[in-house]
Design an enzyme around this catalytic site. Structure first.
Site, PDB file in Angstrom:
ATOM      1  N   GLY A   1       0.828  -1.209   0.000  1.00 24.43           N
ATOM      2  CA  GLY A   1       0.000   0.000   0.000  1.00 24.43           C
ATOM      3  C   GLY A   1       0.852   1.243   0.000  1.00 24.43           C
TER       4      GLY A   1
ATOM      5  CB  THR B   1       0.338  -5.250   7.821  1.00 20.24           C
ATOM      6  OG1 THR B   1      -1.055  -5.403   7.530  1.00 20.24           O
ATOM      7  CG2 THR B   1       0.815  -3.926   7.246  1.00 20.24           C
TER       8      THR B   1
ATOM      9  N   GLY C   1       0.884  -0.273  16.902  1.00 15.16           N
ATOM     10  CA  GLY C   1       0.978  -0.140  15.438  1.00 15.16           C
ATOM     11  C   GLY C   1       2.434  -0.038  15.020  1.00 15.16           C
TER      12      GLY C   1
ATOM     13  N   GLY D   1       3.444  -0.517  11.466  1.00 17.66           N
ATOM     14  CA  GLY D   1       3.589  -0.507  10.011  1.00 17.66           C
ATOM     15  C   GLY D   1       4.568   0.537   9.509  1.00 17.66           C
ATOM     16  CD  GLU D   2       2.410   4.614   8.090  1.00 16.27           C
ATOM     17  OE1 GLU D   2       2.445   5.544   7.292  1.00 16.27           O
ATOM     18  OE2 GLU D   2       1.426   4.367   8.814  1.00 16.27           O
TER      19      GLU D   2
ATOM     20  CD  GLN E   1       4.281  -4.743   8.075  1.00 15.32           C
ATOM     21  OE1 GLN E   1       3.984  -3.577   7.864  1.00 15.32           O
ATOM     22  NE2 GLN E   1       4.397  -5.601   7.096  1.00 15.32           N
TER      23      GLN E   1
HETATM   24 MO1  MOS Z   1       0.419   4.912   5.457  1.00 13.72          MO
HETATM   25  S1  MOS Z   1       1.465   6.351   4.344  1.00 13.72           S
HETATM   26  O1  MOS Z   1      -0.401   5.884   6.596  1.00 13.72           O
HETATM   27  O2  MOS Z   1      -0.701   4.330   4.282  1.00 13.72           O
END
Ligand code: MOS
Length: 714
Positions: free
Chosen positions: A236, A465, A673, A675-676, A609
């Site tokens: 994504g 993820t 969280g 992911g980022e 991740q």
């Molecule tokens: Mo992520 S850039 O919040 O999809």
């Protein structure tokens, strides 16, 4: 029994590696026709003429849509929320940015559609374009908000006084280029109408409900009459966060030819039609006293946006809470340019902002001659000094300690160019990582079917993820059944509504809904067991209930704790680079990254991740850069040969440490969280390591080899 936390393999892993996972545009749909978007060569202006005669006469062509014959859609740009974008749906002759859609060709096969698309000719009245932050045609302004969540400016204390009182100072500007998301899976849509008022769409997206809402608005349909399905997402990274023009264009094409239509955005088109990370220029000023205690922090960000939409890269957000300092100011300004819409990209703001702040902290460490880790510890924030709130949890100190011990940071020599491996210069750099903990209301449903099988449903997405797997673990624990007894499904707006899979919030938001739906189902089951002693088989219990199946649904609300506490995940990234000055080679040779991100729901998918985030940071530091033609703004680097991303040979072993962190406030699961966060801080760690190796501070990403050459040789 606890399934949550275990390193379960992905439940969909086998399907994915054997080609059995069906991605949106791979869905078999009978009688599907193929559409191809034709884009403008011009950058900004007006279409004079689109000549479609040859295209229409080409074999297999069913329709050619242009602004002259496309259906008029009065609500084409009625937006449902702050992440919706202004779309270009062939409604007029205006060209707003280079490579904007100007026609859609539909044919019976993809090849015939591609061929006919090549035959479309267009001419334009063009205007001059402003393409860079400093160009005279740009229009600079202060946005009302810095993104959907943040205030534009912040100030506490008196930065001027703090700088005046400082013993050591840094004042530098850091710049980051345009980056494009480039997930492996291209954007694409299959649209199929059932009559005039029902639409089914298979779409590559991070948010099926957002796509449903946008299509319902544009085509004037009840949202219940639009079904959006997406079972697997091949990456994504933010570009799939909202519906772009190609999604309604596919539906328009399907209506025009009265057949289902498949429309896939090509790799080159991915550089203009689905967003990008905007250019940023960030001025950072830091001051500290003789002990290294920060006296002032200022972080002023300017980023680009387009003429017709606003996107702000919120680089200063974490600067407000990351360190203890009495005098802090941050600002965000944007410049309107003749470009396509920028959007959320892999830790938007946090990735770019921590690059600048954590580079400046390294510069301050050298100005004050204090070890970079020690400097951060001396300025450790025990509370969120901007919000004046306690952190819901913060085990960053442990992350620094465990990361440093594993990496061997204590053996580092402070002076640049002081560590070598044979002829190679060795550099060690570190940076702090941080990402906010977002949670949104979500819903889920759990049921025991007549045959005794357990099904759990939420209309969320698995963008790679591990959502399928994690939700199964959560449900199994809550229901007190083995992992394999739960069948979890997602990716369909026929299921309970959930938020977009962005902002690293899916596990926390939808995971909480799954947990609470399963808790309700368990209560139903427990009551049945009590009323029917000796009956243990689930199918028998359903029969005893007199219902066709046992169903429990739950919708979560945001807890008040989100007002009381400041919620962030944190981390510490330690990186080693080796530089060959003769051959001009920079290699990342070692990374240790330690994260405190609350409860880790699956140790295996979490590690994957976090590694993924660090790898993207490596790309951000050393490789990624979208280059525009300075005359037209068209992207030159529009394939994966010219747009560089890290590949296996670029990536060393990355050691991930997850620090135990108990957080009773963030959500039902205690998960923050992940992911980022891996894409924050790490690019500064690499840049700081390059400085340590070479003595050269590059403040303009990416750190290409030519930027390391001695002055005059570049
Ligand atoms: Mo992520 S850039 O919040 O999809």
């Amino acid at each position: 029994m606890s399934e949550v936390g275990k390193p379960h393999d992905r439940v969909d892993g086998r399907l994915k590696v054997t080609g059995g996972a069906v991605y949106a545009v791979e869905t078999p749909v009978a009688n599907v026709a193929h559409a191809v978007i034709v884009t403008s060569g011009a950058a900004r202006g007006t279409i004079q003429e689109v000549d479609v005669r040859a295209a229409k006469a080409a074999p297999g062509v069913l329709a050619v849509l242009t602004h002259e014959n496309a259906a008029k859609l009065p609500d084409a740009n009625k937006k449902g929320g702050p992440i919706d974008k202004t779309l270009q749906l062939l409604q007029d002759a205006a060209i707003l940015y280079p490579d904007q859609p100007i026609a859609v060709v539909v044919a019976d096969t993809l090849e015939r559609a591609q061929h006919a698309a090549d035959l479309v000719r267009a001419s334009f009245d063009t205007k001059g374009v402003a393409l860079t932050l400093d160009s005279s045609g740009g229009e600079t302004y202060a946005p009302k908000k810095a993104g959907p969540r943040g205030e534009t400016d912040s100030t506490r204390g008196d930065v001027a006084a703090g700088m005046a009182a400082a013993k050591f100072k840094v004042e530098q500007t850091y710049t980051t280029p345009v980056e494009n998301h480039n997930p492996m899976e291209l954007h694409g849509t299959i649209a199929a109408w059932q009559g005039n008022d029902h639409l089914t769409v298979y779409d590559a997206t991070q948010g099926i409900f957002g796509v449903r809402q946008r299509l319902a608005t544009i085509f004037g349909l009840a949202k219940e009459n639009v079904r959006v399905i997406d079972k697997f997402v091949g990456g994504g990274f933010g570009c799939k966060g909202s519906a772009w023009s190609h999604v309604p264009l596919a539906a328009m094409a399907a209506k025009a030819v009265n057949r289902p239509v498949k429309l896939v955005v090509t790799r080159p088109q991915m550089f203009s039609l689905v967003g990008h990370r905007p250019v940023t220029s960030q001025l950072v000023r830091l001051g500290c006293d003789d002990k290294g205690k920060l006296t002032a922090i200022e972080h002023k960000t300017t980023s680009e946006t387009c003429r017709f939409d606003e996107f702000v890269e919120p680089c200063g957000m974490q600067t407000r809470h990351l360190y203890s300092c009495p005098n802090v100011a941050t600002t965000h300004r944007v410049v309107k340019l003749d470009i396509s819409t920028p959007t959320f990209t892999r830790a938007p703001g946090e990735a770019t902002g921590t690059y600048a702040l954590e580079s400046a902290m390294d510069e301050l460490a050298y100005a004050a001659n204090i070890d970079p880790l020690e400097l951060r510890l001396r300025n450790y924030a025990e509370t969120d000094e901007q919000e004046k709130k306690p952190f819901s949890s913060k085990e960053l100190r442990k992350a620094y300690q465990q990361g440093a011990a594993t990496f061997g940071w204590a053996r580092r020599k402070m002076a640049p160019r002081s560590m070598r491996d044979g002829t190679l210069l060795v550099g060690w750099g570190l940076a702090t990582a941080t990402y906010p903990t977002h949670v949104s209301p979500s819903s889920a449903l759990a049921k025991v079917k007549a045959d005794g099988t357990i099904q759990v449903l939420a209309g969320t997405q698995d963008i790679g993820t591990g959502t399928y797997t994690i939700m199964t673990q959560i449900a199994a624990d809550e229901l007190g059944v083995p992992f394999d007894a739960v069948k979890f499904d997602l990716g369909d707006t026929a299921y309970p509504e959930t938020p977009v899979s962005g902002g690293s919030m899916t596990a926390a938001s939808t995971g909480s809904a799954v947990k609470l739906a399963c808790a309700k189902l368990r209560t139903l089951l427990d009551a049945l067991r009590k009323a029917n002693p000796g009956v243990t088989d689930l199918a028998d219990l359903v029969r005893k209930s007199g219902q066709p199946e046992l169903v429990a649904e739950h919708k979560t609300e945001l807890s008040k704790d989100h007002d009381k506490y400041s919620m962030h995940a944190h981390g510490a990234v330690f990186a080693e680079v080796k530089v060959d000055e003769e051959l001009g080679i920079i290699r990342v040779s070692r990374v240790v990254a330690a994260y405190a991100a609350g409860k880790i729901l699956n140790a295996k998918t979490a590690r994957s991740q976090l590694i993924g985030g660090v790898v993207w940071s490596l790309g951000m530091a050393l490789e990624e850069e979208t280059v525009r033609d300075p005359r037209t703004g068209r992207v030159i680097t529009r394939d994966l040969a010219d747009y560089h991303v890290p590949v296996h040979a670029d990536v060393p072993d990355i050691e991930i440490i997850t620090v135990e962190e108990n957080d009773p406030y963030v959500n039902e699961l205690g998960a923050k969280g992940i992911g980022e966060i891996g894409n924050t801080g790490a690019s500064a760690a690499f840049a700081n390591a390059v400085f340590h190796a070479t003595g050269k501070r590059v403040r303009d990403l990416p750190i290409r080899l030519d930027k390391l050459l001695p002055e005059g040789r570049a």
